[in-house]
Design a protein around this motif. Sequence first.
Motif, PDB file in Angstrom:
ATOM      1  N   ALA A   1      62.741 -20.035 -12.382  1.00 13.55           N
ATOM      2  CA  ALA A   1      61.822 -21.020 -12.957  1.00 13.55           C
ATOM      3  C   ALA A   1      60.475 -21.015 -12.238  1.00 13.55           C
ATOM      4  O   ALA A   1      59.420 -21.066 -12.892  1.00 13.55           O
ATOM      5  CB  ALA A   1      62.447 -22.413 -12.891  1.00 13.55           C
ATOM      6  N   SER A   2      60.489 -20.930 -10.913  1.00 13.66           N
ATOM      7  CA  SER A   2      59.221 -20.928 -10.176  1.00 13.66           C
ATOM      8  C   SER A   2      58.449 -19.641 -10.423  1.00 13.66           C
ATOM      9  O   SER A   2      57.220 -19.647 -10.493  1.00 13.66           O
ATOM     10  CB  SER A   2      59.457 -21.144  -8.685  1.00 13.66           C
ATOM     11  OG  SER A   2      60.258 -20.120  -8.141  1.00 13.66           O
ATOM     12  N   MET A   3      59.159 -18.553 -10.599  1.00 18.47           N
ATOM     13  CA  MET A   3      58.504 -17.283 -10.878  1.00 18.47           C
ATOM     14  C   MET A   3      57.846 -17.310 -12.263  1.00 18.47           C
ATOM     15  O   MET A   3      56.686 -16.915 -12.411  1.00 18.47           O
ATOM     16  CB  MET A   3      59.513 -16.144 -10.795  1.00 18.47           C
ATOM     17  CG  MET A   3      58.907 -14.793 -10.691  1.00 18.47           C
ATOM     18  SD  MET A   3      60.193 -13.635 -10.180  1.00 18.47           S
ATOM     19  CE  MET A   3      59.184 -12.270  -9.704  1.00 18.47           C
ATOM     20  N   ILE A   4      58.550 -17.810 -13.252  1.00 18.60           N
ATOM     21  CA  ILE A   4      57.999 -17.911 -14.605  1.00 18.60           C
ATOM     22  C   ILE A   4      56.806 -18.863 -14.625  1.00 18.60           C
ATOM     23  O   ILE A   4      55.771 -18.571 -15.234  1.00 18.60           O
ATOM     24  CB  ILE A   4      59.082 -18.352 -15.607  1.00 18.60           C
ATOM     25  CG1 ILE A   4      60.107 -17.228 -15.800  1.00 18.60           C
ATOM     26  CG2 ILE A   4      58.475 -18.750 -16.952  1.00 18.60           C
ATOM     27  CD1 ILE A   4      61.339 -17.630 -16.581  1.00 18.60           C
ATOM     28  N   GLY A   5      56.943 -20.014 -13.957  1.00 18.06           N
ATOM     29  CA  GLY A   5      55.844 -20.972 -13.900  1.00 18.06           C
ATOM     30  C   GLY A   5      54.607 -20.405 -13.233  1.00 18.06           C
ATOM     31  O   GLY A   5      53.476 -20.622 -13.690  1.00 18.06           O
ATOM     32  N   THR A   6      54.807 -19.652 -12.172  1.00 18.44           N
ATOM     33  CA  THR A   6      53.678 -19.054 -11.469  1.00 18.44           C
ATOM     34  C   THR A   6      53.019 -17.972 -12.309  1.00 18.44           C
ATOM     35  O   THR A   6      51.794 -17.863 -12.350  1.00 18.44           O
ATOM     36  CB  THR A   6      54.137 -18.475 -10.115  1.00 18.44           C
ATOM     37  OG1 THR A   6      54.772 -19.513  -9.362  1.00 18.44           O
ATOM     38  CG2 THR A   6      52.970 -17.943  -9.323  1.00 18.44           C
TER      39      THR A   6
ATOM     40  N   PRO B   1      47.651 -18.978  -7.744  1.00 18.46           N
ATOM     41  CA  PRO B   1      48.839 -19.199  -8.576  1.00 18.46           C
ATOM     42  C   PRO B   1      50.099 -19.474  -7.744  1.00 18.46           C
ATOM     43  O   PRO B   1      50.967 -20.236  -8.163  1.00 18.46           O
ATOM     44  CB  PRO B   1      48.998 -17.891  -9.355  1.00 18.46           C
ATOM     45  CG  PRO B   1      47.692 -17.220  -9.272  1.00 18.46           C
ATOM     46  CD  PRO B   1      47.083 -17.641  -7.973  1.00 18.46           C
ATOM     47  N   GLY B   2      50.196 -18.870  -6.567  1.00 14.56           N
ATOM     48  CA  GLY B   2      51.382 -19.045  -5.731  1.00 14.56           C
ATOM     49  C   GLY B   2      51.567 -20.462  -5.220  1.00 14.56           C
ATOM     50  O   GLY B   2      52.684 -20.912  -4.978  1.00 14.56           O
TER      51      GLY B   2
ATOM     52  N   GLY C   1      54.074 -13.996  -9.376  1.00 16.62           N
ATOM     53  CA  GLY C   1      55.333 -14.715  -9.589  1.00 16.62           C
ATOM     54  C   GLY C   1      56.205 -14.681  -8.356  1.00 16.62           C
ATOM     55  O   GLY C   1      56.815 -15.687  -7.977  1.00 16.62           O
ATOM     56  N   LEU C   2      56.252 -13.548  -7.698  1.00 20.91           N
ATOM     57  CA  LEU C   2      57.038 -13.412  -6.478  1.00 20.91           C
ATOM     58  C   LEU C   2      56.483 -14.319  -5.372  1.00 20.91           C
ATOM     59  O   LEU C   2      57.246 -14.948  -4.635  1.00 20.91           O
ATOM     60  CB  LEU C   2      57.035 -11.951  -6.024  1.00 20.91           C
ATOM     61  CG  LEU C   2      57.951 -11.574  -4.882  1.00 20.91           C
ATOM     62  CD1 LEU C   2      59.398 -11.886  -5.232  1.00 20.91           C
ATOM     63  CD2 LEU C   2      57.792 -10.105  -4.548  1.00 20.91           C
ATOM     64  N   THR C   3      55.173 -14.403  -5.287  1.00 23.46           N
ATOM     65  CA  THR C   3      54.545 -15.267  -4.284  1.00 23.46           C
ATOM     66  C   THR C   3      54.936 -16.728  -4.504  1.00 23.46           C
ATOM     67  O   THR C   3      55.339 -17.421  -3.566  1.00 23.46           O
ATOM     68  CB  THR C   3      53.005 -15.122  -4.343  1.00 23.46           C
ATOM     69  OG1 THR C   3      52.666 -13.745  -4.184  1.00 23.46           O
ATOM     70  CG2 THR C   3      52.329 -15.927  -3.264  1.00 23.46           C
ATOM     71  N   GLY C   4      54.816 -17.209  -5.735  1.00 25.63           N
ATOM     72  CA  GLY C   4      55.190 -18.587  -6.038  1.00 25.63           C
ATOM     73  C   GLY C   4      56.669 -18.846  -5.808  1.00 25.63           C
ATOM     74  O   GLY C   4      57.063 -19.902  -5.301  1.00 25.63           O
TER      75      GLY C   4
END
Length: 148
Positions: free
Chosen positions: A11-16, A86-87, A34-37
Amino acid sequence: MILQYVIHLIASMIGTIAFSILFYVPKKQYLYCGLTGAIGWIIYCALNDLGFSLAFSNFIATLVLTVFSRAMAIIRKTPITVFLVPGIFPLVPGAGIYYTAYYIFMNNPQQAGVKALETVTVAGAITLGILIGSIRLSPNPNHRTNIS
């Protein structure tokens, strides 16, 4: 417990990534954003589950996220803001801001004050994490810079 972390990660990856799209991040950087977030959010969740405070959890997550963003910026030859902005998205205390305003409008100044203080503390922790994570450490202890 593991399933919950996997859901949080996805979910956090998609949101980011969605936030990256809004900020016109180059498409080839979406996965890394996405990986950073996701890394920041998972660290925050893990520290929260271990009983650390919101501010400390946000500080450590932001610190790691900032260092990771710097590494990605070097590896991907891209400005750090492409990954950092974004992260940070999953960690921003949007719910705290919402509930502060909600309690103000509901004429509950005590709860509004509690939420406002919590939100400002988390925002300060995020700011401090970015600041400390952005400090450049010189590899040479005798290195001097001329400021003129």
